[in-house]
Write an enzyme that holds these catalytic residues in place. Structure first.
Site, mmCIF file in Angstrom:
data_model
loop_
_atom_site.group_PDB
_atom_site.id
_atom_site.type_symbol
_atom_site.label_atom_id
_atom_site.label_comp_id
_atom_site.label_asym_id
_atom_site.label_seq_id
_atom_site.Cartn_x
_atom_site.Cartn_y
_atom_site.Cartn_z
ATOM 1 C CG ASP A 272 1.849 -0.166 0.564
ATOM 2 O OD1 ASP A 272 1.071 0.800 0.597
ATOM 3 O OD2 ASP A 272 1.572 -1.241 -0.001
ATOM 4 C CB CYS B 102 9.147 -5.912 -5.631
ATOM 5 S SG CYS B 102 8.099 -6.015 -4.182
HETATM 6 C C1 PEP Z 1 4.828 -1.889 -2.601
HETATM 7 O O1 PEP Z 1 4.067 -1.498 -1.717
HETATM 8 O O2 PEP Z 1 5.963 -1.410 -2.793
HETATM 9 C C2 PEP Z 1 4.423 -2.974 -3.516
HETATM 10 C C3 PEP Z 1 5.257 -3.458 -4.397
HETATM 11 O O3 PEP Z 1 3.152 -3.413 -3.433
HETATM 12 P P1 PEP Z 1 1.902 -2.655 -4.100
HETATM 13 O O4 PEP Z 1 2.439 -1.570 -4.992
HETATM 14 O O5 PEP Z 1 1.107 -3.676 -4.837
HETATM 15 O O6 PEP Z 1 1.186 -2.119 -2.887
HETATM 16 MG MG MG Z 2 2.323 -2.662 -1.224
#
Ligand code: PEP
Ligand code: MG
Length: 583
Positions: free
Chosen positions: A457, A504
């Protein structure tokens, strides 16, 4: 033979028979049918109309009894439409003349009919347009449901070809039958791609017009390494891909052999490699790949794979299972990250105009306190069973963290009164996924137990590039210096405040970025389980001193191209095989 270029969403090579699935009601796939299939499409349409009429008759009678004649009249209008020759006749005519599948012909004509009503001056007719849309959903979902059912009757290995797939549709694929998929839409870090990687299912997204170029029953090859969909290959091409698939599997096998080695750099620094999961049972895959715990458990999948809202008990059971499988290892559970491309839009009468900037993630939870409390209470109860950390998604200001803490505080009081145990030192941390959070990291670090940078994001919000849109996919780049500046600011702020900061997003699982991230100061990376062995190999082959040098050098570049080519050169020195695997 034909090769369609797309985005390599999930690695591996799979060969199978194409099954075209039109699953998105808002975007029913165009599918041309052979002349001899026209009669079958007409029969499918008639069956869907008859089934819809039977349902509507039942609804009309039931609502006449409970809600009166006015309510029943709505369903009478729907029934009348199903008999309207100008509508049904036009659908049949399109199937016959244009030789298109029934769902496409139906959807097109319902939409045209609704548009005609909207254009009439009388508001009464304009309002009826909504009924036509409602009826379209009923009829088209029957036709699409039929194509969904076809998946269950498959014999050999099938490759699903769709315009777009939702994360939950992907998660529900019958693994013994569906070996890969390719979609017209989508980007690398869209949630459908993330699920494909979690399932270790080869996938290519962003193929633009695969549903037009591929026909049902075609032999196809999904090359999830190169991002290519090969349609109707000849014998020589097939043999080439069979050999490639064999080599790619052997390489992954060799990597897995080193999975259990310690994750320590050559100069003795431990780097915690954790797994991202969507379902508790994936923890087995995290451990098998040499991960030392879970850095991101995306709990929204409890919602995405269930037809109804999960109860506190259902939440609790899932978290208890995760605690059990982690057996004392790190377990970071993220609270519901619903909204944007996940769940909420399908449940709204009027979808948000700009859902990625709308009511999503922590904002959605705080505006739906009953739903949020259910989850938080289950998390607190599960925290009595073993170590858990709670992580909040998409925090964009400090108030969201404070409000959540207050809710948790109230829930703790309730549990105390009820004599229910929980971890009194439960850590609540946040994800850094929007520029405002990265820019305010110093302040947020004083109230947060830990950070985890969500680059999926963070990249899209920093660069204003939709992470799931194939048209702007080349602009979506984690090597952009603006993104790197925010990542570095977040990890620095955390270090200064003495709290942990992991990363992450999908970047954590790319060996190309491993040295740079270690150089920035990260000592915990969380990724798709299958990526852990490749990242561990780089960790074991480098030193922190060298990583810090790389980070300093990257700080002097002003374009993503420069960054990428430098990182490639450096990775080639550290682990040449990783470069081959990447490229
Ligand atoms: C991110 O945005 O990097 C994340 C780990 O969350 P998601 O991919 O679930 O939006
Ligand atoms: Mg995310």
């Amino acid at each position: 033979m034909n090769a369609i270029r797309g985005i390599a969403a999930s690695p591996g090579i799979a060969i199978g028979t194409a099954v075209i699935v039109a699953e998105s009601l808002s975007q029913v796939s165009f599918r041309q049918v052979a002349p001899e299939e026209v009669a079958e499409e007409r029969t499918r349409l008639e069956a869907a109309l008859a089934e819809s009429a039977a349902e509507l008759t039942e609804l009309r009678d039931a609502s006449a009894a409970t809600m009166g004649r006015e309510a029943a009249a709505i369903f009478d209008f729907h029934l009348g439409l199903l008999r309207d020759r100008s509508l049904v006749g036009a659908i049949v005519a399109d199937i016959e003349r244009e030789q298109v599948c029934a769902e496409y012909a139906a959807s097109e004509n319902f939409v045209k009919f609704a548009d005609r009503l909207r254009a009439l001056p009388d508001p009464m007719f304009q309002e009826r347009a909504g009924d036509v849309v409602d009826l379209e959903r009923r009829v088209v979902s029957k036709l699409i449901g039929a194509s969904g059912k076809r998946l269950k009757d498959l014999g050999g290995p099938a490759v699903v070809i769709a315009h777009e797939l939702t994360p939950s549709q992907t998660a529900e694929f019958h693994r013994a039958k569906v070996v890969a998929f390719a979609t017209d839409a989508g980007g690398l870090t869209g949630h459908t791609s993330i699920i494909a990687r979690a399932l270790a299912m080869p996938a290519v997204v962003g193929c633009k017009d695969a549903t037009v170029q591929v026909e049902d029953g075609d032999l196809v090859i999904v090359d999830g390494d190169a991002g290519q969909l090969v349609v109707r290959p000849d014998e020589a091409v097939l043999a080439h891909y069979r050999a490639l698939a064999h080599r790619s599997e052997a390489r992954r096998g060799a990597l897995r052999e080193g999975a259990d080695l310690p994750s320590v750099t050559r100069d003795g620094t431990t780097v915690h490699l954790l797994g991202n999961i969507e379902f508790p049972d994936e923890i087995t895959a995290v451990l098998a790949n040499g991960g030392s715990g879970v850095g991101l458990y995306r709990t929204e999948f409890l919602y995405l794979t269930s037809p109804r809202v999960p109860t506190e008990e259902e939440h609790y059971r899932a978290y208890a299972r995760a605690v059990e499988l982690c057996a004392g290892r790190t377990l970071v559970i993220r609270t519901l990250d619903l909204g944007a491309d996940k769940y909420t839009q399908e449940h709204l009468e009027e979808p948000e105009r700009n859902p990625f900037l709308g009511l999503r993630s922590i904002r959605f939870c705080l505006q739906n306190p009953a739903l949020f409390r259910t989850q938080l209470r289950a998390l607190l109860r599960a925290s009595a069973l073993g170590p858990i950390k709670v992580m909040l998604p998409l925090v964009s200001n400090v108030m969201e963290l404070r409000q959540t803490r207050m809710m948790v505080h109230d829930l703790c009081e309730d549990l105390d009164e009820e004599g229910i145990r929980y971890d009194r030192n439960l850590q609540i941390g946040i994800m850094i996924e929007v520029p405002s959070a990265a820019l305010m990291a110093r302040t947020l670090a004083t109230e947060s137990a830990f950070f985890s940078v969500g680059t999926n994001d963070l990249i899209q919000y920093t660069l204003a590039v939709d992470r799931g849109n194939e048209r702007v996919a080349p602009l979506y780049n984690g090597a952009n210096p603006a993104v790197l500046t925010l990542i570095k600011a977040s990890v620095r702020a955390a270090a200064n405040a003495g709290i942990d900061c992991s990363l992450c997003g999908e970047l954590a699982g790319e060996p190309l970025f491993t040295c740079l991230l270690l150089g920035f100061g990260f000592r915990t990376l969380s990724m798709a389980p299958a990526q852990i062995p490749a990242v561990k190999r780089v960790v074991r082959a480098t030193t922190i001193e060298h990583c810090e040098l790389i980070a300093r050098k990257v700080g002097s570049f002003d374009s993503d191209r420069q960054v990428l080519s430098y990182l490639q050169d450096e990775l080639r020195k550290v682990d040449p095989d990783a470069v081959n695997l990447d490229g």
